[in-house]
Design an enzyme around this catalytic site. Structure first.
Site, PDB file in Angstrom:
ATOM      1  N   ASP A   1       4.987  -5.467   9.528  1.00 38.87           N
ATOM      2  CA  ASP A   1       6.119  -5.095  10.393  1.00 38.87           C
ATOM      3  C   ASP A   1       6.129  -5.912  11.676  1.00 38.87           C
ATOM      4  O   ASP A   1       7.187  -6.331  12.152  1.00 38.87           O
ATOM      5  CB  ASP A   1       6.062  -3.602  10.718  1.00 38.87           C
ATOM      6  CG  ASP A   1       6.503  -2.746   9.538  1.00 38.87           C
ATOM      7  OD1 ASP A   1       7.184  -3.278   8.638  1.00 38.87           O
ATOM      8  OD2 ASP A   1       6.161  -1.550   9.513  1.00 38.87           O
TER       9      ASP A   1
ATOM     10  N   ASP B   1       0.767  -2.229  12.250  1.00 38.44           N
ATOM     11  CA  ASP B   1       1.190  -2.710  10.928  1.00 38.44           C
ATOM     12  C   ASP B   1       1.486  -4.208  11.000  1.00 38.44           C
ATOM     13  O   ASP B   1       2.464  -4.627  11.624  1.00 38.44           O
ATOM     14  CB  ASP B   1       2.433  -1.928  10.473  1.00 38.44           C
ATOM     15  CG  ASP B   1       2.778  -2.235   9.034  1.00 38.44           C
ATOM     16  OD1 ASP B   1       2.935  -3.436   8.702  1.00 38.44           O
ATOM     17  OD2 ASP B   1       2.851  -1.305   8.228  1.00 38.44           O
TER      18      ASP B   1
ATOM     19  N   THR C   1      -0.788   7.629  -0.941  1.00 37.73           N
ATOM     20  CA  THR C   1      -2.098   7.542  -1.611  1.00 37.73           C
ATOM     21  C   THR C   1      -2.986   6.451  -1.022  1.00 37.73           C
ATOM     22  O   THR C   1      -4.191   6.415  -1.289  1.00 37.73           O
ATOM     23  CB  THR C   1      -1.918   7.234  -3.106  1.00 37.73           C
ATOM     24  OG1 THR C   1      -1.330   5.919  -3.203  1.00 37.73           O
ATOM     25  CG2 THR C   1      -1.006   8.238  -3.782  1.00 37.73           C
TER      26      THR C   1
ATOM     27  N   ARG D   1       0.853  -1.179   0.000  1.00 35.55           N
ATOM     28  CA  ARG D   1       0.000   0.000   0.000  1.00 35.55           C
ATOM     29  C   ARG D   1       0.889   1.229   0.000  1.00 35.55           C
ATOM     30  O   ARG D   1       1.709   1.399   0.904  1.00 35.55           O
ATOM     31  CB  ARG D   1      -0.841  -0.055   1.286  1.00 35.55           C
ATOM     32  CG  ARG D   1      -2.140   0.658   1.197  1.00 35.55           C
ATOM     33  CD  ARG D   1      -2.980   0.284   2.381  1.00 35.55           C
ATOM     34  NE  ARG D   1      -2.463   0.796   3.633  1.00 35.55           N
ATOM     35  CZ  ARG D   1      -3.222   1.254   4.618  1.00 35.55           C
ATOM     36  NH1 ARG D   1      -4.531   1.254   4.472  1.00 35.55           N
ATOM     37  NH2 ARG D   1      -2.706   1.690   5.724  1.00 35.55           N
TER      38      ARG D   1
HETATM   39  C1  PRP Z   1      -1.140  -4.302   4.681  1.00 35.91           C
HETATM   40  C2  PRP Z   1      -2.039  -5.497   4.891  1.00 35.91           C
HETATM   41  C3  PRP Z   1      -2.900  -5.475   3.655  1.00 35.91           C
HETATM   42  C4  PRP Z   1      -3.058  -4.002   3.394  1.00 35.91           C
HETATM   43  C5  PRP Z   1      -4.412  -3.574   3.896  1.00 35.91           C
HETATM   44  O1  PRP Z   1      -0.115  -4.595   3.809  1.00 35.91           O
HETATM   45  O2  PRP Z   1      -1.339  -6.696   5.058  1.00 35.91           O
HETATM   46  O3  PRP Z   1      -2.338  -6.113   2.529  1.00 35.91           O
HETATM   47  O4  PRP Z   1      -2.036  -3.327   4.147  1.00 35.91           O
HETATM   48  O5  PRP Z   1      -4.656  -2.263   3.578  1.00 35.91           O
HETATM   49  P1  PRP Z   1      -5.795  -1.838   2.528  1.00 35.91           P
HETATM   50  O6  PRP Z   1      -7.001  -2.662   2.855  1.00 35.91           O
HETATM   51  O7  PRP Z   1      -5.981  -0.384   2.828  1.00 35.91           O
HETATM   52  O8  PRP Z   1      -5.285  -2.087   1.151  1.00 35.91           O
HETATM   53  P2  PRP Z   1       1.016  -3.533   3.437  1.00 35.91           P
HETATM   54  O9  PRP Z   1       0.620  -2.759   2.233  1.00 35.91           O
HETATM   55  O10 PRP Z   1       1.392  -2.742   4.657  1.00 35.91           O
HETATM   56  O11 PRP Z   1       2.217  -4.445   2.979  1.00 35.91           O
HETATM   57  P3  PRP Z   1       3.070  -5.525   3.838  1.00 35.91           P
HETATM   58  O12 PRP Z   1       2.151  -6.688   4.118  1.00 35.91           O
HETATM   59  O13 PRP Z   1       4.166  -5.896   2.899  1.00 35.91           O
HETATM   60  O14 PRP Z   1       3.553  -4.871   5.094  1.00 35.91           O
HETATM   61  N1  URA Z   2      -2.282  -2.414   7.087  1.00 32.36           N
HETATM   62  C1  URA Z   2      -1.906  -2.828   8.323  1.00 32.36           C
HETATM   63  O1  URA Z   2      -0.952  -3.616   8.477  1.00 32.36           O
HETATM   64  N2  URA Z   2      -2.589  -2.349   9.386  1.00 32.36           N
HETATM   65  C2  URA Z   2      -3.628  -1.516   9.268  1.00 32.36           C
HETATM   66  O2  URA Z   2      -4.225  -1.122  10.287  1.00 32.36           O
HETATM   67  C3  URA Z   2      -4.003  -1.084   7.972  1.00 32.36           C
HETATM   68  C4  URA Z   2      -3.311  -1.567   6.895  1.00 32.36           C
END
Ligand code: PRP
Ligand code: URA
Length: 209
Positions: A203, A200, A108, A104
């Site tokens: 993370d 997150d 944006t 994400r």
């Molecule tokens: C997080 C989570 C989802 C997304 C959710 O991933 O694991 O994939 O955000 O957010 P959304 O519903 O607003 O799209 P992230 O983009 O942080 O990537 P990561 O899993 O690599 O940390």
């Molecule tokens: N992605 C995450 O990991 N946590 C949130 O709360 C939203 C998006």
């Protein structure tokens, strides 16, 4: 319209409370995400097709139910969805695993695709998309669009924690998809994080912050 199921089993609620705790470290966080995914898989697969088979017990021949020939695929959204795969494979060991890489954009909040590798026969499989977090819903909606473009027809989405905004976006974009969540939280904050959420997920799983 697909159905939205909140799985409120006490074991799941208990483990979700531990997952949300900011003092839970990566090792415990990983184990708990895996355990909750395994418990949720039980409910998510409740209506998969069965067939009658003949089994010979040490006593006699009898008719039993087994999973029908229809094959399953688990498709985690990278990175955080990966944390749910092993727990699900413990219950569905014959499932194939595909991967969709999306992150994400922090400004944006739009999902950016960077990887996609799916089982070749994805169109024949019952697909379970996994991601711990359903926030704006952009990542899940895009992953499902990608799966449909590759021919997948039978898709369900499984998330640990969701926001109402994310459920609405996925349900509006993909009304044919059933959504399974462990919790529907209150809202998103101004940075697009789920409130109260767990922070997150990627993370916390991988210790990257
Ligand atoms: C997080 C989570 C989802 C997304 C959710 O991933 O694991 O994939 O955000 O957010 P959304 O519903 O607003 O799209 P992230 O983009 O942080 O990537 P990561 O899993 O690599 O940390
Ligand atoms: N992605 C995450 O990991 N946590 C949130 O709360 C939203 C998006």
């Amino acid at each position: 319209m697909g159905k939205v199921t909140q799985i409120t089993h006490p074991l799941i609620l208990h483990k979700l409370a531990l997952i949300r705790d900011k003092n839970t470290g990566s090792k415990d966080f990983r184990e708990l995400v895996e355990e909750v995914a395994m418990l949720m898989a039980y409910e998510v697969t409740r209506d998969v097709q069965m067939e009658e088979v003949e089994i010979e017990t040490p006593i006699c021949v009898t008719k039993c139910k087994m999973l029908a020939g229809k094959k399953m695929a688990i498709v985690p959204i990278l990175r955080a969805g990966l944390g749910m795969v092993d727990g699900m494979l413990r219950l569905i060991p014959a499932a194939k695993v595909g991967h969709i890489g999306l992150y994400r954009d922090e400004e944006t909040l739009q999902p950016v695709e960077y990887f996609c590798k799916l089982p070749q026969d994805i169109e024949e499989r019952e697909v379970i998309v996994t991601d711990p977090m359903l926030a704006t819903g952009g990542s899940a909606a895009d992953a499902i669009t990608l799966l449909k473009k590759r021919g997948a027809k039978n898709i369900r989405l499984m998330c640990l924690i969701s926001a109402p905004e994310g459920i609405k976006l996925v349900a509006d974009t993909h009304p044919d998809i059933d959504i399974y969540v462990g919790s529907i939280d209150e809202k998103l904050n101004e940075k697009g994080y789920i409130v109260p959420g767990l922070g997150d997920a990627g993370d916390r799983l991988f210790g990257t912050k």
